[in-house]
Design an enzyme around this catalytic site. Structure first.
Site, mmCIF file in Angstrom:
data_model
loop_
_atom_site.group_PDB
_atom_site.id
_atom_site.type_symbol
_atom_site.label_atom_id
_atom_site.label_comp_id
_atom_site.label_asym_id
_atom_site.label_seq_id
_atom_site.Cartn_x
_atom_site.Cartn_y
_atom_site.Cartn_z
ATOM 1 N N ASP A 275 0.815 -1.225 0.183
ATOM 2 C CA ASP A 275 0.038 0.104 -0.051
ATOM 3 C C ASP A 275 0.815 1.391 0.100
ATOM 4 O O ASP A 275 0.469 2.350 -0.164
ATOM 5 C CB ASP A 275 -0.854 0.070 1.194
ATOM 6 C CG ASP A 275 -0.249 -0.091 2.425
ATOM 7 O OD1 ASP A 275 0.715 -0.279 2.584
ATOM 8 O OD2 ASP A 275 -1.212 -0.055 3.537
ATOM 9 N N SER A 276 2.237 1.061 0.134
ATOM 10 C CA SER A 276 3.203 2.087 -0.116
ATOM 11 C C SER A 276 2.926 2.809 -1.549
ATOM 12 O O SER A 276 3.356 3.849 -1.833
ATOM 13 C CB SER A 276 4.734 1.560 -0.129
ATOM 14 O OG SER A 276 4.844 0.462 -1.050
ATOM 15 N N GLU B 299 9.489 -4.244 10.036
ATOM 16 C CA GLU B 299 9.975 -2.868 9.727
ATOM 17 C C GLU B 299 10.382 -1.874 10.648
ATOM 18 O O GLU B 299 9.915 -1.811 11.849
ATOM 19 C CB GLU B 299 8.632 -2.090 8.929
ATOM 20 C CG GLU B 299 8.916 -1.028 8.302
ATOM 21 C CD GLU B 299 7.983 -0.402 7.300
ATOM 22 O OE1 GLU B 299 7.050 -1.300 7.003
ATOM 23 O OE2 GLU B 299 8.158 0.830 6.940
HETATM 24 O O1 KIV Z 1 3.518 -1.221 1.611
HETATM 25 C C1 KIV Z 1 4.813 -1.614 1.562
HETATM 26 O O2 KIV Z 1 5.537 -1.258 0.468
HETATM 27 C C2 KIV Z 1 5.280 -2.430 2.541
HETATM 28 C C3 KIV Z 1 6.676 -2.690 2.827
HETATM 29 C C4 KIV Z 1 7.465 -1.465 2.894
HETATM 30 C C5 KIV Z 1 7.127 -3.736 3.722
HETATM 31 O O3 KIV Z 1 4.510 -2.734 3.697
#
Ligand code: KIV
Length: 275
Positions: free
Chosen positions: A44-45, A182
């Site tokens: 969701d990044s 994380e």
């Molecule tokens: O949303 C994302 O890309 C993540 C990663 C940073 C682990 O959760």
């Protein structure tokens, strides 16, 4: 070789490191997959790196479905994990199961990821009972950014460190097949990794995790809004893009692009009739 949740488990037991990267579209998924990565996370990044949001909180199920569909088309061998967006699983066990089911049915992803420890174990169990593999996510869980008061390293105090170890054990008991750690201190990540039999995938959690994940725009230097301490730049694609676009603009302005080899031909006898 096709990567599955069993591949991840086997790799941990053999002590082989697991490589993961994020991807959000077909072309990048194809490039990353063909480079031999074990897993691709449609994180969701994408709210931040693709949609320009300040954080991940506004990302919707529709966003996740749209991007995950594109990624599964490009990924032939990597295990594809799709992130469950904020409020798609926190609200109830029912919502969690239905939304995890949508991500799998409508996109072709192989697994889902959700954030949190003990508080989401009921959801994890229900999703796993529905035969959907779940990846957990502990430490700096970005969907809790407002509770944390910012993007901060987690687990530096004895109390939170102990809680993270307990959370990891509970996620394993609930059926998670792996856990993202994380932004936790690397010595704590080592203890967590040794305390559970499922693989840990670190991002800002040091070298003792069973695997690593990075956001591809970060590790290829394509995202300049901020650079977390844990990011290493493996290539400078951002500056290559800048250079390529500047060269293109220059050639368009001086009419040196397109050349004849980039153009289509027509018989001159037809052209004469057009004047
Ligand atoms: O949303 C994302 O890309 C993540 C990663 C940073 C682990 O959760």
């Amino acid at each position: 070789m096709k990567n599955t949740v069993s591949t991840f488990k086997e790799m941990k037991s053999k002590g082989e490191k697991i490589s993961m990267l994020t991807a959000y579209d077909y072309s990048m998924a194809k490039l990353i997959d063909s480079s031999g990565v074990n897993g691709i996370l449609v994180g969701d990044s994408l709210g931040m790196v693709c949609l320009g949001y300040e954080n991940t909180l506004s990302v919707t199920m529709e966003d996740m479905i749209h991007h995950t569909k594109a990624v599964t088309k490009g990924a032939k061998n990597a295990l594809v994990v799709s992130d469950m967006p904020f409020m798609s699983y926190q609200t109830s066990i029912y919502d969690a199961t239905v939304n995890a089911g949508r991500l799998i049915k409508e996109t072709g992803a192989h697994a889902v990821k959700l954030e949190g420890g003990a508080t989401v174990c009921k959801q994890v169990k229900a999703i796993v009972d529905a035969q959907i593999p779940v990846m957990g996510h502990l430490g700096l869980t970005p969907q809790s950014v407002n509770m944390f008061g910012g993007f901060k390293v987690q687990g530096k105090s004895e109390e939170i460190a102990k809680k993270l170890i307990e959370d990891a054990k509970k996620l394993e008991e609930a059926g998670a097949f792996s856990i993202v750690l994380e932004c936790v201190p690397y010595k704590l990540a080592k203890i967590i990794t040794e305390s559970i039999s499922i693989p840990t995938i670190g991002i800002g959690a040091g070298k003792y995790c069973d695997g690593q994940i990075l956001v591809y725009q970060d590790m290829l230097s394509m995202f300049s809004d901020f650079k977390p301490k844990f990011v290493k730049s493996f290539a400078n694609i951002g500056s290559d893009i800048n250079k390529g676009v500047k060269d293109y603009i220059k050639e368009v302005k001086e009419s040196s692009f397109p050349e004849e080899k980039h153009s289509f031909k027509i018989d001159d006898s037809i052209i004469e009739k057009l004047y």
